[in-house]
Design a protein around this motif. Structure first.
Motif, short mmCIF file in Angstrom:
data_model
loop_
_atom_site.label_atom_id
_atom_site.label_comp_id
_atom_site.label_asym_id
_atom_site.label_seq_id
_atom_site.Cartn_x
_atom_site.Cartn_y
_atom_site.Cartn_z
N GLN A 6 -12.49 74.75 -56.50
CA GLN A 6 -12.82 74.11 -55.49
C GLN A 6 -12.20 72.90 -54.41
N LEU A 7 -12.05 72.91 -53.92
CA LEU A 7 -11.38 72.08 -52.99
C LEU A 7 -10.51 70.73 -53.21
N HIS A 8 -9.24 70.27 -52.56
CA HIS A 8 -9.26 69.78 -53.84
C HIS A 8 -8.10 68.41 -52.12
N PHE A 9 -7.76 67.04 -52.36
CA PHE A 9 -7.95 65.92 -50.31
C PHE A 9 -7.63 64.85 -51.01
N GLY A 10 -6.28 64.75 -50.05
CA GLY A 10 -5.64 62.92 -50.21
C GLY A 10 -5.69 62.89 -48.91
N VAL A 11 -5.32 61.23 -48.84
CA VAL A 11 -5.27 60.71 -47.53
C VAL A 11 -3.67 60.34 -47.43
N SER A 12 -3.05 61.15 -46.84
CA SER A 12 -1.81 60.36 -46.48
C SER A 12 -1.74 59.16 -45.34
N ALA A 13 -1.36 58.08 -45.82
CA ALA A 13 -1.11 56.97 -44.95
C ALA A 13 0.21 55.99 -44.37
N GLY A 14 -0.67 55.83 -43.57
CA GLY A 14 0.79 54.82 -43.18
C GLY A 14 0.59 54.76 -41.59
N GLY A 15 0.89 53.09 -41.16
CA GLY A 15 0.95 52.73 -39.32
C GLY A 15 -0.48 53.00 -39.26
N SER A 16 -0.60 53.41 -37.65
CA SER A 16 -1.71 53.57 -37.13
C SER A 16 -2.44 54.82 -36.92
N GLY A 17 -1.07 55.25 -37.73
CA GLY A 17 -1.59 57.06 -37.61
C GLY A 17 -0.42 58.22 -37.13
N LEU A 18 -0.67 59.38 -38.25
CA LEU A 18 0.67 60.17 -37.40
C LEU A 18 1.68 60.26 -36.03
N HIS A 19 0.72 60.34 -34.86
CA HIS A 19 1.14 61.03 -34.43
C HIS A 19 1.57 59.58 -33.67
N ARG A 20 2.81 59.15 -32.88
CA ARG A 20 3.94 58.68 -32.41
C ARG A 20 3.17 57.40 -31.05
N ALA A 21 1.98 58.19 -31.01
CA ALA A 21 1.57 57.35 -29.58
C ALA A 21 0.45 56.92 -29.77
N ALA A 22 -0.23 57.01 -31.65
CA ALA A 22 -1.50 56.16 -32.28
C ALA A 22 -1.23 55.22 -32.13
N TRP A 23 -0.65 54.43 -32.02
CA TRP A 23 0.30 52.94 -32.12
C TRP A 23 -0.48 52.26 -30.62
N ARG A 24 -0.50 53.44 -29.60
CA ARG A 24 -1.56 52.66 -28.27
C ARG A 24 -2.32 52.68 -27.98
N ARG A 25 -3.51 53.07 -28.78
CA ARG A 25 -4.85 53.54 -28.94
C ARG A 25 -5.38 52.59 -29.03
N PRO A 26 -6.48 52.15 -28.13
CA PRO A 26 -6.75 50.63 -28.43
C PRO A 26 -7.92 49.89 -29.51
N ASP A 27 -8.29 51.28 -30.24
CA ASP A 27 -9.01 50.88 -31.83
C ASP A 27 -7.70 50.84 -32.35
N SER A 28 -6.49 51.05 -32.41
CA SER A 28 -5.79 50.87 -32.95
C SER A 28 -5.10 49.57 -34.10
N ASP A 29 -4.94 50.18 -35.34
CA ASP A 29 -4.98 48.14 -36.26
C ASP A 29 -3.43 47.98 -36.19
N VAL A 30 -2.82 48.26 -34.74
CA VAL A 30 -1.56 48.03 -34.42
C VAL A 30 -0.87 45.99 -34.55
N HIS A 31 -1.72 45.79 -34.69
CA HIS A 31 -1.59 43.97 -34.66
C HIS A 31 -1.67 43.69 -35.59
N ALA A 32 -1.86 44.76 -36.57
CA ALA A 32 -1.94 43.95 -38.80
C ALA A 32 -1.19 44.48 -38.74
#
Length: 451
Positions: A6-32
């Protein structure tokens, strides 16, 4: 249909996402920022998807020069944050990163054992040696690569020795006869090694899993040796099929050589999924992200990844000259990741622009773009060919990309019998299908430790 593996899954979390420009998306949570509440929500999304783990990377240095371009990835201390997340989740495992270069074994053993108690047996430790940050600990220069891994091996030996210091039946809590615990069942460690002298015993009793799960993140030869010897799971960056299979076979072989059952060591490469309703819509999402990249920032980030190479004057549409790149053996930090990029630049002649996009989008991890069926097919293929036991999902933009993965890809894997539909256990060790280790046993009718 169901499969024996069976597959195993984890999520690696941090910031607005791994992509360095993800914080600029209008749906990002950068203001938090720095993101306590968004990270709690991400853990809950992963738990709804029946993921094995919620994983927090860490860094102990801040590159002020990058602040105009992106928020720091993972600025909150992992073990404190995971204690908070343990209170808003019930089943998902909680893995925190802690450096063997900048920590002390006794302190970290207490912290992790405490997290295992607080979470009801869901704690894990991601063992890293750190590639930067010595200037913040009065320890310049950073120890060389081999020394850091020798220290890591001894560090892990001390920590696990401390965790094993309490016998499962050490506590009797016998009110009538006035015996709380048997000192003969709580053992000093008396460790005297190359780097550490630790007497013990630990003042925290054996935890709900027997001990927290051990994870190792490092794919250099020295890192592989440590992981194969002590880890329950290995996080790695393997973006191509053939190297992933070779890495998988090599690690399992090393584990077997150490006398271990290789099935009890999971290989979990990083996965950066961009999921759309169709392949076209997925690539549109990716192109929207890439359009937000500051290309000069990308040059600097990639240059740092490539051993400090100066890329400022290079043509974006031509390959990087080989003479600008040092030999991998000369790299002291993130050596295995450097080797990935050097191979793409030198052997495969990727143009600089494409390398920048790869670095800012996936940081060397497997970057999969497509429809839910295409992504599921790709994961099953890598899994069936023994290139992975599962994946550490790193959302390129949060929380939406994880939501899309959980809502659209996970059900496909479940229907095909590759992933659980419900949790079967309560501890991280059970999620990973690892052998049980006896926990502290307090006799029935007595007062539980800590009550």
């Amino acid at each position: 249909m169901s499969t024996s593996r069976q597959l195993h899954f984890g999520v690696s979390a941090g910031g607005s996402g791994l992509h360095r420009a993800a914080w600029r998306r209008p749906d990002s949570d950068v203001h938090a920022f720095p993101g306590v509440e968004p990270l709690k929500r991400l853990a809950q999304i992963a738990e709804a998807g029946k993921f094995d783990t919620f994983f927090l990377a860490d860094g102990v240095a801040l590159d002020v020069g990058t602040l105009p371009y992106a928020p720091p990835f993972g600025s909150l201390e992992p073990l404190v944050l995971l204690s908070a997340i343990s209170q808003v989740t019930e089943r998902i495992g909680l893995i925190g990163t802690a450096s063997t270069t900048f920590s002390q074994p006794y302190t970290l053993a207490r912290q992790l054992s405490t997290l295992d108690h607080v979470s009801g047996g869901r704690a894990g430790w991601n063992i890293v040696t750190s590639s930067a940050g010595a200037e913040n600990y009065g320890d310049e220069p950073l120890p060389d690569h081999l020394s850091r891994y020798r220290r890591a091996a001894e560090f892990a030996e001390v920590v696990t020795g401390l965790w094993n210091g309490w016998d499962p039946d050490a506590v009797s809590a016998d009110r009538e006869n006035g015996l709380f615990a048997d000192p003969a069942k709580v053992h000093p460690l008396d460790h005297r090694g190359e780097f550490y002298q630790v007497k013990g015993p630990l003042n925290v009793p054996r935890s709900p899993q027997g001990r927290p799960v051990l994870v190792q993140a490092g794919s250099s030869s020295d890192g592989q040796a440590v992981g194969a010897k002590v880890a329950d799971a290995i996080f790695t960056a393997q973006s191509e099929s053939a190297p992933a299979r070779e890495f998988y076979a090599a690690i399992k072989g090393q584990a077997r050589a150490y006398g271990r059952n290789p099935d009890h060591l999971l290989i979990l490469p990083g996965l950066v999924p961009v999921v759309g309703d169709t392949e076209t819509s997925a690539w549109e999402l990716q192109e929207e992200l890439d359009a937000l990249i500051d290309i000069e920032h990308g040059r600097r980030v990639l240059g740092a990844q490539l051993g400090g190479a100066d890329l400022s004057e290079l043509d974006l549409d031509r390959p990087i000259p080989e003479e600008l790149l040092p030999h991998p053996d000369l790299i002291e930090g993130r050596r295995s990741r450097y080797a990935i990029y050097r191979e793409l630049a030198v052997e495969r002649k990727w143009p600089l622009r494409r390398l920048i996009s790869r670095e800012l989008s996936g940081n060397g991890h497997w970057h999969v773009v497509g429809s839910p069926e295409q992504v599921a097919d790709a994961l099953i293929g890598r899994f069936d060919e023994r290139g992975a036991d599962g994946f550490n999902v790193i959302p390129p933009f949060s929380p939406l990309s994880l939501e899309l993965f959980v809502e659209h890809v996970i059900p496909i894997l479940q229907r095909r019998g590759y992933f659980r539909t419900e949790y079967e256990g309560t501890t991280l060790r059970e999620h990973f299908d690892l052998p049980a280790i006896p926990a502290l046993s307090v006799p029935s009718g007595s007062v539980p430790v800590g009550a």
